[in-house]
Design a protein around this motif. Structure first.
Motif, PDB file in Angstrom:
ATOM      1  N   UNK A   1       6.725 -11.443  -7.289  1.00 50.11           N
ATOM      2  CA  UNK A   1       7.416 -10.254  -6.776  1.00 50.11           C
ATOM      3  C   UNK A   1       8.753  -9.987  -7.459  1.00 50.11           C
ATOM      4  N   UNK A   2       9.388 -11.046  -7.945  1.00 49.66           N
ATOM      5  CA  UNK A   2      10.676 -10.886  -8.638  1.00 49.66           C
ATOM      6  C   UNK A   2      10.528 -10.078  -9.913  1.00 49.66           C
ATOM      7  N   UNK A   3       9.352 -10.153 -10.547  1.00 50.37           N
ATOM      8  CA  UNK A   3       9.173  -9.537 -11.855  1.00 50.37           C
ATOM      9  C   UNK A   3       8.517  -8.158 -11.785  1.00 50.37           C
ATOM     10  N   UNK A   4       8.152  -7.739 -10.583  1.00 53.82           N
ATOM     11  CA  UNK A   4       7.586  -6.407 -10.391  1.00 53.82           C
ATOM     12  C   UNK A   4       8.550  -5.547  -9.597  1.00 53.82           C
ATOM     13  N   UNK A   5       8.283  -4.260  -9.553  1.00 50.93           N
ATOM     14  CA  UNK A   5       9.189  -3.310  -8.916  1.00 50.93           C
ATOM     15  C   UNK A   5       8.507  -2.613  -7.751  1.00 50.93           C
TER      16      UNK A   5
ATOM     17  N   UNK B   1       5.408  -6.693   1.156  1.00 47.65           N
ATOM     18  CA  UNK B   1       6.749  -6.529   1.745  1.00 47.65           C
ATOM     19  C   UNK B   1       7.729  -5.890   0.763  1.00 47.65           C
ATOM     20  N   UNK B   2       7.482  -6.092  -0.529  1.00 46.69           N
ATOM     21  CA  UNK B   2       8.351  -5.500  -1.546  1.00 46.69           C
ATOM     22  C   UNK B   2       7.841  -4.128  -1.990  1.00 46.69           C
ATOM     23  N   UNK B   3       6.849  -3.597  -1.274  1.00 45.13           N
ATOM     24  CA  UNK B   3       6.262  -2.279  -1.563  1.00 45.13           C
ATOM     25  C   UNK B   3       5.548  -2.265  -2.908  1.00 45.13           C
ATOM     26  N   UNK B   4       4.932  -3.398  -3.232  1.00 44.37           N
ATOM     27  CA  UNK B   4       4.048  -3.477  -4.392  1.00 44.37           C
ATOM     28  C   UNK B   4       2.625  -3.422  -3.850  1.00 44.37           C
ATOM     29  N   UNK B   5       1.958  -2.306  -4.075  1.00 39.63           N
ATOM     30  CA  UNK B   5       0.657  -2.057  -3.460  1.00 39.63           C
ATOM     31  C   UNK B   5      -0.449  -2.823  -4.186  1.00 39.63           C
ATOM     32  N   UNK B   6      -1.588  -2.936  -3.521  1.00 39.30           N
ATOM     33  CA  UNK B   6      -2.754  -3.625  -4.084  1.00 39.30           C
ATOM     34  C   UNK B   6      -3.995  -2.766  -3.900  1.00 39.30           C
ATOM     35  N   UNK B   7      -4.777  -2.681  -4.967  1.00 37.25           N
ATOM     36  CA  UNK B   7      -6.047  -1.959  -4.945  1.00 37.25           C
ATOM     37  C   UNK B   7      -7.098  -2.840  -5.591  1.00 37.25           C
TER      38      UNK B   7
ATOM     39  N   UNK C   1       1.736  -1.100  -8.799  1.00 36.47           N
ATOM     40  CA  UNK C   1       0.414  -1.296  -8.205  1.00 36.47           C
ATOM     41  C   UNK C   1      -0.312  -2.427  -8.914  1.00 36.47           C
ATOM     42  N   UNK C   2      -0.741  -3.422  -8.153  1.00 35.60           N
ATOM     43  CA  UNK C   2      -1.607  -4.474  -8.674  1.00 35.60           C
ATOM     44  C   UNK C   2      -3.054  -4.088  -8.402  1.00 35.60           C
ATOM     45  N   UNK C   3      -3.901  -4.178  -9.425  1.00 33.38           N
ATOM     46  CA  UNK C   3      -5.329  -3.929  -9.246  1.00 33.38           C
ATOM     47  C   UNK C   3      -6.056  -5.254  -9.446  1.00 33.38           C
ATOM     48  N   UNK C   4      -6.842  -5.648  -8.439  1.00 34.98           N
ATOM     49  CA  UNK C   4      -7.502  -6.950  -8.431  1.00 34.98           C
ATOM     50  C   UNK C   4      -9.020  -6.783  -8.391  1.00 34.98           C
ATOM     51  N   UNK C   5      -9.722  -7.800  -8.860  1.00 37.46           N
ATOM     52  CA  UNK C   5     -11.191  -7.801  -8.877  1.00 37.46           C
ATOM     53  C   UNK C   5     -11.689  -8.592  -7.668  1.00 37.46           C
TER      54      UNK C   5
ATOM     55  N   UNK D   1      -7.356   7.010  -6.703  1.00 31.60           N
ATOM     56  CA  UNK D   1      -6.299   7.802  -6.075  1.00 31.60           C
ATOM     57  C   UNK D   1      -4.974   7.034  -6.048  1.00 31.60           C
ATOM     58  N   UNK D   2      -5.042   5.731  -5.793  1.00 28.14           N
ATOM     59  CA  UNK D   2      -3.818   4.928  -5.771  1.00 28.14           C
ATOM     60  C   UNK D   2      -3.208   4.822  -7.161  1.00 28.14           C
ATOM     61  N   UNK D   3      -4.048   4.715  -8.191  1.00 28.58           N
ATOM     62  CA  UNK D   3      -3.539   4.676  -9.568  1.00 28.58           C
ATOM     63  C   UNK D   3      -2.861   5.987  -9.917  1.00 28.58           C
ATOM     64  N   UNK D   4      -3.501   7.098  -9.564  1.00 31.22           N
ATOM     65  CA  UNK D   4      -2.925   8.419  -9.868  1.00 31.22           C
ATOM     66  C   UNK D   4      -1.585   8.601  -9.161  1.00 31.22           C
ATOM     67  N   UNK D   5      -1.494   8.186  -7.896  1.00 37.48           N
ATOM     68  CA  UNK D   5      -0.251   8.336  -7.145  1.00 37.48           C
ATOM     69  C   UNK D   5       0.837   7.433  -7.702  1.00 37.48           C
ATOM     70  N   UNK D   6       0.453   6.216  -8.114  1.00 41.36           N
ATOM     71  CA  UNK D   6       1.427   5.298  -8.703  1.00 41.36           C
ATOM     72  C   UNK D   6       2.045   5.891  -9.957  1.00 41.36           C
TER      73      UNK D   6
END
Length: 361
Positions: A50-54, A208-214, A58-62, A251-256
């Motif tokens: 989380x320290x290295x992201x803003x 909590x740091x508002x880094x979303x996940x899809x 958006x994190x995209x996971x498999x 949609x989450x990628x486009x909004x990000x």
């Protein structure tokens, strides 16, 4: 031909003791090499991601789940047979590697043992018939038969084993450690290993740091691990793998991107899913990423024009592998080989249970 196109340019020497045989505990205590594509790298720990992201990234996971793909059966003669399921072509119809292959001819039947805990009031069996040889993989196409529609997946769960990579030969722990904590959709024969570092607590810290996940789904199969053999890597053909990029993720990628955030792929499988879907859209005359469900055989190597991602999390990969070439396309081959040299000097752990790298374009 440039050096970036030569297979020999992706070779390196790894001390065998740096091949991780077990995961660290807890998972997020693995090391993390944080890489800025242009200038610098920093040694960190994965739980500090989380320290290295803003906020707004958006994190995209498999979310694929590894199946118990290694099965042991026998021919009608009683001769033992080992099967490694690779890809479901249709219900009960699978591409598989078979040992000993030369003795399992087309038309052969393979029977599997019963297992405890099931209703025995009706006749029960599970068997497979070899229909043909697959020329690409050297495997066999198997048609399974069972005495009930759901027996196949019951049998896989009870009789099969999760297949670990061949370079992991001293692992004695719970094979669930070879699943991501967010694995949901069964179908993979290998784990998307960049995701093995995550814990529920780390995922919550990111939220909590508002880094979303899809999520996307790519069932990891033979295409990911098939060796590159041509010295001119541009002649390599990737085996197709099944991908799903859902509408919600698009949609989450486009909004990000609209909000100025970055799309970070967790693993090479996510990269191939997103970029593969985008490339297929381009061939169909569409602009931008759209929902996709189908197969991709996209082979990414230096010179590739990125369509979707702004960075990635990845593990350290085998020499001369297509995965190493994909990461080189993001950070540059010479830079990546220097980073691998530094990681070896710093005694990072390599491959599936090893340490991670975060690359931001």
């Amino acid at each position: 031909m440039t050096d970036d196109c030569l297979l020999s340019s992706y070779d390196y020497q790894l001390p065998p003791e740096l091949i991780a045989q077990t995961p660290v505990n807890p998972r997020d205590s693995s090391r993390l090499l944080v890489v800025n594509c242009l200038t610098s790298q920093v040694h960190s720990v994965f739980r500090e991601l989380p320290r290295w992201l803003l906020p707004g990234d958006l994190l995209v996971l498999n979310n694929t789940r590894v199946i118990h793909a290694r099965l042991y059966g026998h021919k009608s003669t009683g001769a033992p047979v080992e099967i490694l399921l690779l890809e479901e072509k249709a219900p009960l119809y699978w591409l598989a590697l078979v040992k000993p292959g030369k003795r399992v001819k087309v038309g052969s039947e393979i029977w599997f043992p019963d297992f405890p805990g099931r209703n025995r009031k009706s006749p029960i069996y599970l068997k497979a018939r070899v229909l043909k040889v697959d020329s690409t993989t050297g495997g066999r196409l198997l048609q399974f038969e069972s005495s009930s529609p759901d027996l196949f997946w019951q049998a896989i769960k009870h009789l099969g084993n999760i297949p670990l990579p061949p370079y992991i030969n001293h692992f004695e722990g719970n094979c669930d450690l070879y699943q991501t904590v967010y694995a949901q959709k069964p179908g993979a024969v290998a784990a998307p290993t960049a995701g093995l570092h995550f814990t529920p607590e780390l995922l919550q810290s990111l939220t909590d740091k508002e880094i979303a996940q899809a999520y996307v789904t790519l069932h990891v199969g033979v295409g990911t691990f098939r060796p590159v053999e041509a010295e001119d890597i541009t002649q390599h053909d990737m085996h197709p793998e099944w991908v799903e990029v859902p509408k919600t993720t698009v949609e989450m990628i486009a909004q990000t991107k609209k909000n100025g955030g970055r799309v970070i792929a967790v693993g090479t499988t996510v990269v191939r899913s997103l970029e593969g879907a985008a490339q297929i859209a381009l061939t169909q005359g569409e602009q931008g990423l759209g929902p996709f469900q189908g197969k991709t055989n996209l082979f990414i190597y230096p010179g590739y024009s990125w369509q979707v991602i702004d960075g990635m999390i990845t593990n350290f990969h085998l020499p001369k592998s297509s995965l190493l070439m994909l990461v080189s396309a993001l950070v540059g081959r010479e830079r990546l080989m220097d980073l691998y040299k530094e990681a070896i000097e710093q005694r990072y752990r390599f491959y599936s249970f090893g340490d991670g790298m975060l690359i931001i374009i």
